[in-house]
Scaffold this active site. Structure first.
Site, PDB file in Angstrom:
ATOM      1  N   ASP A 319       0.860  -1.172   0.000  1.00 16.92           N
ATOM      2  CA  ASP A 319       0.000   0.000   0.000  1.00 16.92           C
ATOM      3  C   ASP A 319       0.899   1.226   0.000  1.00 16.92           C
ATOM      4  O   ASP A 319       2.114   1.157   0.223  1.00 16.92           O
ATOM      5  CB  ASP A 319      -0.988  -0.011   1.182  1.00 16.92           C
TER       6      ASP A 319
HETATM    7  C1  BGC Z   1      -5.049   3.159   0.002  1.00 19.52           C
HETATM    8  C2  BGC Z   1      -5.255   2.069  -1.004  1.00 19.52           C
HETATM    9  C3  BGC Z   1      -5.196   2.637  -2.398  1.00 19.52           C
HETATM   10  C4  BGC Z   1      -3.878   3.334  -2.593  1.00 19.52           C
HETATM   11  C5  BGC Z   1      -3.703   3.937  -3.967  1.00 19.52           C
HETATM   12  C6  BGC Z   1      -3.802   3.953  -0.307  1.00 19.52           C
HETATM   13  O1  BGC Z   1      -3.681   5.040   0.528  1.00 19.52           O
HETATM   14  O2  BGC Z   1      -4.976   2.602   1.294  1.00 19.52           O
HETATM   15  O3  BGC Z   1      -6.465   1.428  -0.774  1.00 19.52           O
HETATM   16  O4  BGC Z   1      -5.377   1.617  -3.336  1.00 19.52           O
HETATM   17  O5  BGC Z   1      -3.787   4.374  -1.638  1.00 19.52           O
HETATM   18  O6  BGC Z   1      -4.505   5.022  -4.149  1.00 19.52           O
END
Ligand code: BGC
Length: 772
Positions: A319
């Site tokens: 993430d």
């Molecule tokens: C979120 C994810 C997301 C990623 C890309 C992160 O902050 O937790 O769920 O896919 O950002 O945007």
């Protein structure tokens, strides 16, 4: 076929027309040969790659336009705590393009226009081996980060519909819109099981029940990937966040999860396992730690469970910025290089996002701390995805496709159909709804004419593509009804004395008032948002002065209908006790306003059910329906010990009765099955859909089990006064659990099967099934 051994076609490819790249077989290397299987092509390609190129495949960066926008909004320090914006101080777009040409980047995310997607691919084609980029985006309910996309109701809405076919259809369409705009990979479904509604991200989940979450997740994956995602109108999906974000301490995003392995395996793992069985090709590690071990550094989660127990063939993406947080936040390693080592050694394959990854990988291999075989294991599934998605054969998007695909009429119809089936009628005293014999309607509230209906993970959409609640009412009311709209602005946080006084006055001259309140999940409205990613709340009441507004309108003495636009439960007992009707519209997407208005007027009969329970107050959390037997043995002294609304609950303009619950056999063996059947009758003159629900309870078990667990649901349409028989097959795996020795299986003994219209005891008929 004869393959040449020299360097590949990159130079030639770059100069060829973007959309057609005829190559003669004699010039092909095996990995460029469409006639070979994707697996054979991967094997050939990887044998030609340098370590640097491999590390590049494991590196993802945010898109160039995204960078420009972020740079204009944030300082480098703010970047570190932002989960929405990204840029790389010191690296200019031209530097990134040069890195693409050197194969130092394998993937981008949040590339929101075709021109940029094609431009990036053009540079990738100039790289030594011509490896295309895979472009990811958070297309969570439609490709809504792209302007002009169809915005379907958000996942919490989708879950309320209990309609898997519509979820799958919207996912097929989302995949088409993504591909037409240059993206190949969506970071969805979010199959986190929510146990703390203070969490800002409830709206992007399917709610609190592992069974429902799993089924919704599977339907999403099936729609997006359509078997093995080979071709040009499919995308790869991503199961996230592994694991436990929906139960983080205090409901704060990224905060720790601390639960037993039993809870992990019984409640939080199953949706992931099911979407993996449905073929989901990528998994995202969770921001949070699990029982003291950050998910990004958890060999237990990313290797032992995912690969060892579940045979996951795809790849794991980190993430946002979580690799470095192993050092900076969780403090389990002292250096960034150690963080990269820990995460890759644990089983993480692609870094979201930025430049601090490939370098350490190379060094770690050179130092002997990571093997090149470990790196190959990451790179192979990444390349396999690119081959199956057809990117090696044509990485470009036809720029004329976007206008035909985005927000086309078929997609609009699906979004509307979903909205109609996802709006829950929570209260309807004296049948104030559907509206009839009314001439003057007073409409107000900060969400009445706002785009909050779009939910999180949407950027601003063109005015014409969004039907607000007010616009829906204007469309559906017809000209005999007068709508008196008081504009109180679009901010749920801000209401003035004057506005409240004016609302009290205007409500007096109306036959009925509609007050549209709730939350603001809009990620582009930094100041105004009250829910969404990183927007947890300590309270679950109506934000700011919204309740005051409703009370003022209510004091006029006329019927009051409250429409809630929200991505998480709102605990406001006063509403349940005082207003005449409550419509839980969640985040109903592009056509939410039309669907709400159709429901208010009875053109559409509400049929949705709650995918999450609504606690009486924030102090009542955990409020899940599938609680243990002793949970409510004792009571609170200062508050009722009950939920405001239960999982599975939702009213209709029809009335349904359940009768003749029967089993084809009273007893089954551990490899047998039984069919439970119930007769559902629409005892009204209004046609409607009912969501018939099956719950089970193990009467006695070695280890305590929930008082009830959802194990089946069916949406049935019933004409006026029509009856239908509805059956469920009960197999031992639906009754199984982890026993004292943590073995999965079904215990002998009696089980109670419960069938009805919600998880409330009063809505369920019961029958006993014996397992021998
Ligand atoms: C979120 C994810 C997301 C990623 C890309 C992160 O902050 O937790 O769920 O896919 O950002 O945007």
């Amino acid at each position: 076929m004869k393959y040449k051994n020299a360097l590949p076609l990159t130079a030639a490819l770059a100069s060829l027309s973007m959309l057609c790249m005829p190559v003669v077989a004699a010039d092909l290397l095996p990995y460029q040969d469409k006639n070979l299987s994707a697996e054979e092509r991967v094997d050939d390609l990887i044998s030609r790659m340098t370590l640097r190129e491999k590390a590049g495949q494991m590196s993802q960066f945010v898109g160039l336009e995204h960078i420009k926008e972020s740079e204009s909004k944030l300082t480098a320090e703010q970047l570190n705590s932002s989960d929405a914006h990204g840029f790389y101080p010191g690296l200019r777009p031209a530097d990134l393009l040069a890195m693409v040409e050197k194969s130092e980047i394998g993937s981008f995310l949040h590339v929101v226009n075709i021109e940029e997607a094609n431009e990036l691919q053009k540079h990738a084609m100039k790289s030594r081996l011509g490896i295309p980029l895979i472009i990811g985006i958070d297309a969570i309910h439609g490709n809504a980060l792209v302007r002009g996309a169809t915005v379907y109701p958000s996942p919490i809405s989708a879950a309320s519909s209990f309609n898997l076919d519509l979820v799958k259809k919207s996912s097929v369409e989302t995949a088409k819109e993504m591909r037409a705009n240059g993206s190949h990979w969506t970071f969805t479904p979010n199959v986190d099981v929510v146990r703390d509604p203070r969490w800002g991200r409830v709206g992007e989940t399917f709610g609190e029940d592992p069974f429902l979450v799993a089924k919704m997740g599977v339907a999403t994956v099936e729609g997006l990937q359509q078997t093995d995602f080979t071709g040009y109108d499919k995308v790869i999906a991503n199961a996230k966040h592994f694991v436990g974000g929906g139960d983080s301490i205090n409901g704060l995003n990224i905060a720790p999860l601390d639960v037993s392995e039993r809870t992990l395996r019984q409640d939080y793992f199953p949706p992931f396992k099911e979407v993996l069985d449905a073929g989901v090709f990528t998994v995202m590690a969770a921001h949070n730690e699990v029982n003291g071990v950050p998910s990004h550094g958890s060999k237990f989660l990313l290797t032992d469970v995912l690969r060892g127990e579940w045979d996951f063939p795809g790849f794991v993406v980190s993430d946002w910025l979580d690799v470095d947080r192993l050092k900076t936040l969780h403090k389990v390693v002292p250096t960034h290089k150690d963080a990269v080592h820990l995460t890759v050694d644990s089983g993480m394959d692609m870094n979201m996002h930025g430049p601090q990854f490939a370098g350490p990988i190379i060094e770690l291999v050179e130092e002997g701390r990571l093997t090149e075989a470990r790196i190959d294991a990451s790179v192979k599934p990444i390349l396999l995805a690119k081959f199956r998605l057809g990117l090696f054969d044509n990485p470009y998007v036809d720029e004329t496709l976007r206008d035909k695909v985005n927000f086309n009429s078929e997609h609009q119809q699906t979004a509307l159909a979903m909205a109609r089936e996802s709006i829950v009628l929570l209260k309807n005293d004296n049948n104030v709804l559907p509206l009839k014999n009314v001439k003057n309607i007073f409409v107000t509230g900060p969400n009445a004419d706002a785009h909050t209906t779009l939910g999180d993970w949407s950027l601003e959409q063109p005015e014409d593509n969004v039907t607000t609640i007010l616009e829906g009412l204007q469309q559906v009311s017809g000209n005999k009804i007068k709508l008196d709209y008081l504009d109180v602005g679009k901010q749920v946080k801000v209401l003035s004395d004057e506005q409240i006084t004016e609302a009290a006055k205007r409500a007096k001259s109306a036959d009925v008032s509609i007050v549209v309140v709730g939350e603001n999940p809009l990620r582009f409205d930094n100041e105004g948002k009250t829910s969404g990613e990183n927007v947890a709340r300590a309270e679950l009441d109506l934000y700011g002065r919204q309740l005051e507004l409703i009370k003022a309108v209510h004091a006029a003495g006329k019927p009051v209908i409250v429409v809630l636009i929200n991505g998480r439960p709102i605990s406001e007992p006063w509403l349940s006790e005082n207003v005449d009707a409550i419509v839980e519209a969640w985040e109903p997407g592009s056509f939410g306003g039309q669907a709400v208005a159709e429901i208010l007027y009875g053109k559409v009969n509400p049929s949705a059910k709650m995918p999450i329970s609504v606690p009486y107050s924030v102090g009542h959390i955990q409020s899940i329906y599938n609680h243990k037997p002793s949970t409510y043995f004792k009571r609170y002294v200062d508050s009722p010990t009950k939920n405001l609304y239960e999982f599975g609950f939702g009213l209709s303009y029809s009335t349904f009765t359940y009768s003749e619950l029967s089993l084809d056999k009273n007893s089954i063996n551990k490899d047998g099955s039984a069919t439970v059947t119930v007769k559902v009758t629409n005892t009204s003159d209004v046609a409607g859909d009912e969501v018939v629900q099956l719950y089970i309870n193990d009467n006695y078990s070695q280890v305590t089990r929930p008082v009830k667990e959802l194990k089946g649901f069916k949406r049935v349409s019933l004409g006026a006064n029509e009856s239908k028989k509805v059956s469920f097959t009960v197999t031992p795996d639906l009754l199984a659990y982890y026993n004292l020795a943590m073995q999965w299986g079904v215990e002998s003994g009696d089980f109670t099967l419960m069938v009805g219209s919600s998880s409330r005891d009063s809505d369920l008929k019961t029958i006993q099934l014996n397992v021998k």
